[in-house]
Design a protein around this motif. Structure first.
Motif, short mmCIF file in Angstrom:
data_model
loop_
_atom_site.label_atom_id
_atom_site.label_comp_id
_atom_site.label_asym_id
_atom_site.label_seq_id
_atom_site.Cartn_x
_atom_site.Cartn_y
_atom_site.Cartn_z
N TYR A 36 0.85 -1.18 0.00
CA TYR A 36 0.00 0.00 0.00
C TYR A 36 0.89 1.24 0.00
CZ TYR A 36 -4.22 -2.66 1.10
OH TYR A 36 -5.28 -3.53 1.06
N GLN A 38 0.87 5.50 1.00
CA GLN A 38 0.16 6.55 1.72
C GLN A 38 0.82 7.89 1.41
OE1 GLN A 38 0.22 6.37 6.05
NE2 GLN A 38 -1.78 7.35 6.16
N LEU A 88 4.91 7.28 1.54
CA LEU A 88 5.18 6.25 2.55
C LEU A 88 4.59 4.94 2.05
CD1 LEU A 88 6.26 5.71 5.42
CD2 LEU A 88 4.04 6.44 6.30
N PHE A 90 3.85 0.80 2.58
CA PHE A 90 3.65 -0.23 3.57
C PHE A 90 3.50 -1.60 2.91
CE2 PHE A 90 3.08 2.11 7.46
CZ PHE A 90 2.58 3.34 7.07
N PHE A 105 0.88 -5.08 9.28
CA PHE A 105 1.66 -4.16 8.47
C PHE A 105 3.10 -4.06 8.96
CE2 PHE A 105 -1.22 -1.98 5.61
CZ PHE A 105 -2.45 -2.34 6.11
N SER A 107 6.52 -1.48 9.26
CA SER A 107 6.65 -0.16 9.88
C SER A 107 6.65 0.97 8.86
CB SER A 107 7.91 -0.10 10.72
OG SER A 107 9.03 -0.48 9.93
N LYS B 40 4.16 7.77 14.79
CA LYS B 40 5.30 7.24 14.05
C LYS B 40 4.86 6.47 12.81
CE LYS B 40 8.39 6.98 17.99
NZ LYS B 40 9.30 6.15 18.82
N LYS B 41 3.57 6.56 12.51
CA LYS B 41 2.99 5.95 11.30
C LYS B 41 2.82 4.44 11.40
CE LYS B 41 2.87 9.97 9.39
NZ LYS B 41 1.59 10.71 9.33
N PHE B 42 3.03 3.85 12.59
CA PHE B 42 2.78 2.42 12.73
C PHE B 42 1.28 2.17 12.63
CE2 PHE B 42 6.94 1.26 13.35
CZ PHE B 42 7.55 1.89 14.42
N LEU B 43 0.94 1.13 11.87
CA LEU B 43 -0.45 0.74 11.69
C LEU B 43 -0.71 -0.53 12.48
CD1 LEU B 43 -0.80 1.33 7.90
CD2 LEU B 43 -2.52 2.08 9.56
#
Lengths: 115, 111
Positions: A36, A38, A88, A90, A105, A107, B40-43
């Motif tokens: 993905y 972002q 970004l 993922f 996911f 990091s 920190k953009k962690f999902l």
């Protein structure tokens, strides 16, 4: 338990050069793999997925990914980077041998394409 | 035609308040999710519902309560909001081995 590792926080590449964003995964069964993207202040946009079949998967915006079972990797690639690819990225995995449907996911890797 | 829609897009609220985020999907998917993306953009997965039944409930404080009135809706209610709840919350849906579709996110800021 399923897990994903994206070893690079950031990848820098010049426009027009090929790019690779790395991803390795760990599952107990067969993996269902995704990438993905972002953009700032936006949601997650689907790029491509692998569940079975050809190890080279082609996706949106010229991206592709190569599934390597022996190395448990699913690296994202593009032959020629664009400045607009800066975002970004993922990697995500689902273990198809469990009833757990939720994706796990990595990091995230920030891709910076310089003009 | 928005596939997965969340409301509101932005939510600013004071500590201690109770708030809800709504999610609707028009894809006919049977499974819906809530994910939290931290600073920190962690999902990270919070909850998963399949045909209105709770499937996954990760280590999430009891202050968070999902509610699924039907297959097309999964709402998230948060009681007694704390500063640490500030994040972007994403709703998603999926069906079997089809893709996962994400909403555009709700940015929650607790002040």
């Amino acid at each position: 338990a399923q897990s994903v590792a994206q070893p690079e926080d950031q990848v820098n590449v010049a426009e027009g050069n090929p790019l690779t964003v790395k991803c390795t995964y760990s599952v107990s069964g067969n993996p269902y793999l995704f990438w993905y993207v972002q953009y700032p202040n936006r949601g997650l946009q689907f790029l491509l997925k692998y569940i079975t079949g050809d190890n080279l998967v082609k996706g949106s915006y010229g991206f592709e990914a190569e599934f390597n079972k022996s190395q448990t990797s699913f690296h994202l690639k593009k032959p020629s980077a664009l400045v607009s690819d800066s975002a970004l990225y993922f990697c995500a995995v689902r273990d198809m041998n469990t009833g757990r449907r939720a994706l796990t996911f990595g990091s995230g890797t920030r891709l910076q394409v310089q003009p | 035609d928005t596939a997965v829609s969340q409301t509101p897009k932005y939510l600013v609220t004071q500590m201690g308040n109770d708030k809800s985020i709504k999610c609707e999907q028009n894809l006919g998917h049977d499974t819906m999710y809530w994910y939290k993306q931290d600073s920190k953009k962690f999902l990270k997965i919070m909850f998963s519902y399949n045909n209105k039944e709770l499937i996954i409930n990760e280590t999430v404080p009891n202050r968070f309560s999902p509610k699924s009135p039907d297959k097309a809706h999964l709402n998230l209610h948060i009681n007694s909001l704390e500063l640490g709840d500030s994040a972007v919350y994403f709703c998603a849906s999926s069906q079997d081995t089809g893709g996962y579709t994400f909403g555009s996110g709700t940015r929650l800021t607790v002040v």
